[in-house]
Design a protein around this motif. Sequence first.
Motif: not given
Length: 216
Positions: A64-74
């Motif tokens: 799935g998605y790594n929440v922190k990583y995705l949050y930071t990237e977005i």
Amino acid sequence: MEEREISQAVIRRLPRYYRYLGELLENGVERISSNDLSKRMKVTASQIRQDLNNFGGFGQQGYGYNVKYLYTEIGKILGLEQHHNIIIIGAGNLGQALANYADFEKRGFILKGIFDVNPTLADVSIRGVPVRMMDELEQFVRENDIEIGVLTIPKTKAVEVANNLVNNGVRAIWNFAHIDLNLPENVIVENVHLSESLMRLSYNISRYHEEHKESK
Ligand SMILES: NC(=O)c1ccc[n+]([C@@H]2O[C@H](COP(=O)([O-])OP(=O)(O)OC[C@H]3O[C@@H](n4cnc5c(N)ncnc54)[C@H](O)[C@@H]3O)[C@@H](O)[C@H]2O)c1
């Protein structure tokens, strides 16, 4: 990452992903599948995968998605990791309401100044930011590295004030006045019209009633 054009439709959805991921982070969720995110956001899992693939796809099969990583990237894609200095022009009802909204700072938007023409507002401060008179505007913009001008003035004044801001180096306008500004192409404009949103609501109410008429 390879630079490519991302459609405006995807860009419009990103802030919502950002908000949901931020809430997940606050709740200590470290990873999430596109199916789970889909249920929460009421968007299809394939839409989520398609949207997020635009940025190189941050998901991993079976993880799935790594929440922190995705949050930071977005956040990076939305430019939220940088600070943006903003000023509000027009300290009336809407301008004051916006100035009172402290959450902008949380997202990196720093309210540097508030301007108006009404001398009775000259003694007013909002969250420690004093309302300044318009004759101070040009110097203030030049000295404070102002990137965004927020227009909450009557529409009859908006074009002139917007041009003035741009001539003094402001490169982005958040326009609440109900008028098209027609600024040079290198100036970024985001128009906000609550009344248009209300009209869409009205349309959907009418449509709902229309669709449910027969079932009554
Ligand atoms: N986009 C939206 O969703 C939305 C919602 C509400 C209001 N509005 C618009 O926002 C604007 C402000 O609405 P409001 O209810 O806050 O009005 P308001 O009358 O309470 O405030 C307007 C302020 O602008 C100041 N002003 C007038 N001319 C100016 C100039 N040349 N330079 C600097 N300041 C000047 C006035 O002194 C006043 O304080 C209007 O154009 C209104 O139509 C938009």
